[in-house]
Scaffold this motif. Structure first.
Motif, mmCIF file in Angstrom:
data_model
loop_
_atom_site.group_PDB
_atom_site.id
_atom_site.type_symbol
_atom_site.label_atom_id
_atom_site.label_comp_id
_atom_site.label_asym_id
_atom_site.label_seq_id
_atom_site.Cartn_x
_atom_site.Cartn_y
_atom_site.Cartn_z
ATOM 1 N N ASP A 139 0.059 36.765 4.541
ATOM 2 C CA ASP A 139 -1.450 37.841 4.095
ATOM 3 C C ASP A 139 -2.363 38.178 4.705
ATOM 4 N N CYS A 154 -7.474 42.611 -8.459
ATOM 5 C CA CYS A 154 -8.197 43.365 -6.641
ATOM 6 C C CYS A 154 -6.750 44.286 -6.202
ATOM 7 N N LEU A 155 -5.682 43.942 -6.230
ATOM 8 C CA LEU A 155 -4.511 43.601 -5.621
ATOM 9 C C LEU A 155 -4.153 44.774 -7.271
ATOM 10 N N HIS A 176 -1.965 34.704 -6.665
ATOM 11 C CA HIS A 176 -2.354 36.647 -6.778
ATOM 12 C C HIS A 176 -1.854 36.754 -7.844
ATOM 13 N N HIS A 182 -5.410 39.060 4.896
ATOM 14 C CA HIS A 182 -7.215 38.525 4.802
ATOM 15 C C HIS A 182 -6.848 37.805 5.567
ATOM 16 N N CYS A 233 -6.088 36.614 -8.044
ATOM 17 C CA CYS A 233 -6.311 37.700 -6.746
ATOM 18 C C CYS A 233 -6.538 38.687 -8.075
ATOM 19 N N VAL A 240 -7.997 31.995 -5.284
ATOM 20 C CA VAL A 240 -7.876 32.511 -3.916
ATOM 21 C C VAL A 240 -7.660 31.681 -2.960
ATOM 22 N N SER A 298 -12.402 37.939 -5.659
ATOM 23 C CA SER A 298 -11.768 37.570 -4.245
ATOM 24 C C SER A 298 -11.886 37.287 -2.956
ATOM 25 N N CYS A 299 -11.242 37.571 -2.249
ATOM 26 C CA CYS A 299 -11.039 36.205 -1.762
ATOM 27 C C CYS A 299 -12.312 36.707 -0.763
ATOM 28 N N ASN A 333 -11.769 43.878 -1.014
ATOM 29 C CA ASN A 333 -11.958 44.408 0.533
ATOM 30 C C ASN A 333 -10.771 45.972 1.005
ATOM 31 N N ARG A 359 -5.099 50.874 -5.537
ATOM 32 C CA ARG A 359 -4.669 49.954 -5.437
ATOM 33 C C ARG A 359 -5.046 48.722 -6.284
HETATM 34 S S1 SF4 Z 1 -7.251 40.552 -1.028
HETATM 35 FE FE1 SF4 Z 1 -7.234 40.553 -3.342
HETATM 36 S S2 SF4 Z 1 -4.937 40.407 -3.300
HETATM 37 FE FE2 SF4 Z 1 -5.279 39.626 -0.832
HETATM 38 S S3 SF4 Z 1 -6.102 37.439 -1.385
HETATM 39 FE FE3 SF4 Z 1 -8.081 38.908 -1.057
HETATM 40 S S4 SF4 Z 1 -8.214 38.052 -3.133
HETATM 41 FE FE4 SF4 Z 1 -6.235 38.388 -2.854
#
Ligand code: SF4
Lengths: 427, 175
Positions: free
Chosen positions: A121, A371-372, A64, A123, A368, A100, A307-308, A390, A396
């Motif tokens: 997590d 993204c957050l 992260h 996701h 990450c 990630v 990101s993921c 996402n 965010r």
């Molecule tokens: S949503 Fe963003 S913070 Fe969460 S695992 Fe995926 S890349 Fe990382």
């Protein structure tokens, strides 16, 4: 009566049913990162139970905020690192090897059809792309998973999404999932598994299926899930070739997980996606979506590709295809975070990184990050970001910032114009 | 078993997400106690002040549909726990948040929309209180000289988690 894939996975992993409708499942993979795991570790230590159920089924990554940006994040990383070393967890990924989580673990071949997977997590639903039941959980579920290798779930009621037709040029898995969330709403699949079927899914690569399943949680879904087919076999082959005499044998084995024809669904929804347009979010909820035609011209301050959801090689290739020979608008800060070191390296070898840098992108290490809103591209108040991530919740990516979710293609076109733009004119 | 009840905080909006309950930038805190001052910091609602007396005094939250959506962060139930808010009553919850509450031995109680509407009728009374009896599956709301009791459904497993004081204790004995 037939079973869905999720019901088959539940039946094959059932440890206990303490009450009707509560299924305690044996876990095949417990995934950990440095944000939600340290408190579980601390609690286990405080209870005098600093143990792990199986060192080979636990995988851990610092992703992260990495490399650590301050003392607090360094401490979190250290707690996870010390724990992984203490328990000799072989599959632990630290600086230089980390990326990630939901991109890294599948890339290592850790996720297989029929698996049960949890992670602290939301996701984690991404991993359903492999025909696994994969659910995000909180730290307490994670803690019990680490200690006992089990997790409790309600009945896996399933909504089946039949995705018909072929995706038009310039329309991708990200557009499909944003469209579907727009159709059913942010709680349209709460307590439900989202099963993705039909020719659109069959034609997708594993990367695209991961993008699709990644956002199941944004509709409230417990897990996204795809049927494990030839595409799955081909992707996993380097990791499973010693387990099966041939790809056909692997496919036959995987096929057993498929939902039966007479399986019972909570709901079956049909969509023809042959005329779908690129989709973009406009509010602070992922179900607030519009077509790019409606949103074109909206100015942005930053473009974030990573990101993921969309930081994989396929995504980088699509964006680079649009950016080649073009430059980022002077009013925009464009940031690329390849999701894993392998993706970064392959992008280097293919010359993609050069295209991004020539266009004016800042390329960060895999993390990450933005993204957050933790690092590498946090927004200022009132700023707008076009993002391949996402989640567009208020704040965010930084307090007072606005996030518009979109595909890598749309984000690349947007970077060029400095305002939201239709990628189809650059293809 | 914890007692659930006391002063009520009414949050009149659907889809209150975990980023609003505790922003991601505080996820670097290592202890639950450190989260305390940041409760609901990013929640923008007319008349709501995250730092106000009402937030500090609250023991129960009443809200609308899909409460706790978004991230899996258990920091959301924890920030409630360290602020002595041990029950949330809403029309519906996001799965992970709901389970996190019960896993911590706290209560996430669902009531149909009509009953939630009737609870919101007490939002105008500054002295509104609520008592939540998970074992008996009833809750009683009081305010403005009135009082009403509602029964609710809770899964036997979630109830067992509350009685056991959470999932770690439950699982540790059983598995
Ligand atoms: S949503 Fe963003 S913070 Fe969460 S695992 Fe995926 S890349 Fe990382």
């Amino acid at each position: 009566m037939g079973k869905t894939i999720a019901e088959k996975i539940f039946a094959s992993h059932l440890v206990d049913e303490p009450f009707a409708g509560t299924h305690v499942l044996k876990l095949d993979a417990v995934l950990c990162h440095e944000i939600t795991t340290p408190i579980a570790i601390a609690d286990l230590m405080a209870r005098g139970k600093d143990r792990v159920f199986d060192t080979t089924r636990i995988k851990a990554v610092i992703d992260h905020v990495t490399p650590s940006k301050d003392t607090k994040t360094a401490t979190q990383a250290k707690i996870l690192r010390d724990w992984a070393r203490r328990h000799a967890i072989k599959d632990f990924f630290d600086v230089g090897h980390n990326g990630v989580c939901h991109a890294l673990f599948p890339e290592k071949g850790f996720i297989r059809p029929g698996y049960t997977v949890i992670m602290g997590d939301s996701h984690t639903c991404t991993h359903g792309a492999f025909g696994a039941f994969a659910a995000g959980v909180g730290t307490t579920d994670l803690e019990v998973g680490i200690l006992k290798g089990v997790c409790a779930f309600r009945e896996p009621k399933t909504i089946r999404f039949n995705l018909h037709g072929t995706l038009p040029k310039g329309v991708y898995a990200k557009d499909v999932i944003l469209f579907l969330i727009g159709q059913i709403g942010v709680n349209g699949a709460t307590d439900r598994v989202m099963e993705f079927r039909g020719p659109v899914v069959e034609a997708m690569t594993m990367e695209s299926r991961m993008t699709l399943c990644n956002m199941a949680i944004e509709a409230g879904g417990t897990s996204g899930i795809c049927m494990p087919d030839q595409v799955t076999v081909d992707y996993l082959w380097p990791f499973i070739q010693n387990d099966y005499p041939s790809k056909d044998a692997a496919l036959a084995e995987f096929r057993k997980w498929w939902s039966d024809d007479d399986a019972v669904y909570d709901k079956v929804l049909d969509f023809d996606l042959s005329t779908l347009e690129p989709i973009v979010t406009h509010g602070y909820k992922p179900d607030q979506v519009k077509t790019i035609t409606e949103m074109a011209g909206t100015p942005v301050d930053q473009v974030y590709l990573g990101s993921c959801t969309n930081g994989r090689l396929e995504d980088l290739r699509i964006a680079a295809g649009i950016l080649k020979g073009r430059t980022v608008a002077p009013t925009v800060r464009a940031i690329l975070s390849p999701a894993t070191p392998k993706i970064y390296q392959e992008a280097l070898h293919e010359g993609l990184i050069e295209i991004f840098m020539d266009a004016g992108f800042c390329v960060t290490n895999p993390t990450c990050g933005a993204c957050l809103g933790m690092s590498n591209g946090v927004l200022a108040e009132g700023e707008v970001c076009a993002s391949t991530t996402n989640r567009n919740f208020m704040g965010r990516m930084g307090k007072g910032g606005m996030v518009h979710l979109m595909s890598p293609a749309t984000s690349a076109a947007t970077a060029i114009e400095g305002k939201m733009a239709d990628p189809r004119k650059y293809l | 078993m914890k007692t659930f009840g006391g002063s009520v905080l009414f949050l009149d909006r659907s889809d209150i997400n975990t980023d609003e309950i505790i922003p991601a930038k505080y996820l670097t805190e290592i202890t639950k106690e450190d989260l305390k001052p940041y409760i609901l910091e990013d929640l923008k609602l007319p008349g709501f002040d995250p730092k106000g007396a009402k937030t500090r005094e609250a023991r129960v939250i009443v809200s609308r549909a899909n409460f706790g959506c978004g991230s899996s962060r258990e920091h959301a139930p924890w920030v409630f726990e360290v602020n002595d808010i041990t029950a949330v009553v809403a029309e519906s919850f996001a799965r992970i948040f709901r389970q996190n509450m019960f896993n911590c031995g706290m209560a996430a109680i669902e009531l149909p929309k009509e009953k939630i509407d009737r609870l919101f009728a007490y939002a105008g009374h500054p002295d509104s209180t609520m008592a939540v009896d998970v074992a008996g599956q009833t809750l009683t709301v009081r305010g403005g000289g009135k009082e009403e009791t509602f029964s609710f459904e809770v899964s036997p497993f979630d109830k067992a988690l509350v009685l056991a004081g959470g999932w770690v204790d439950y699982a540790d004995k059983k598995y």
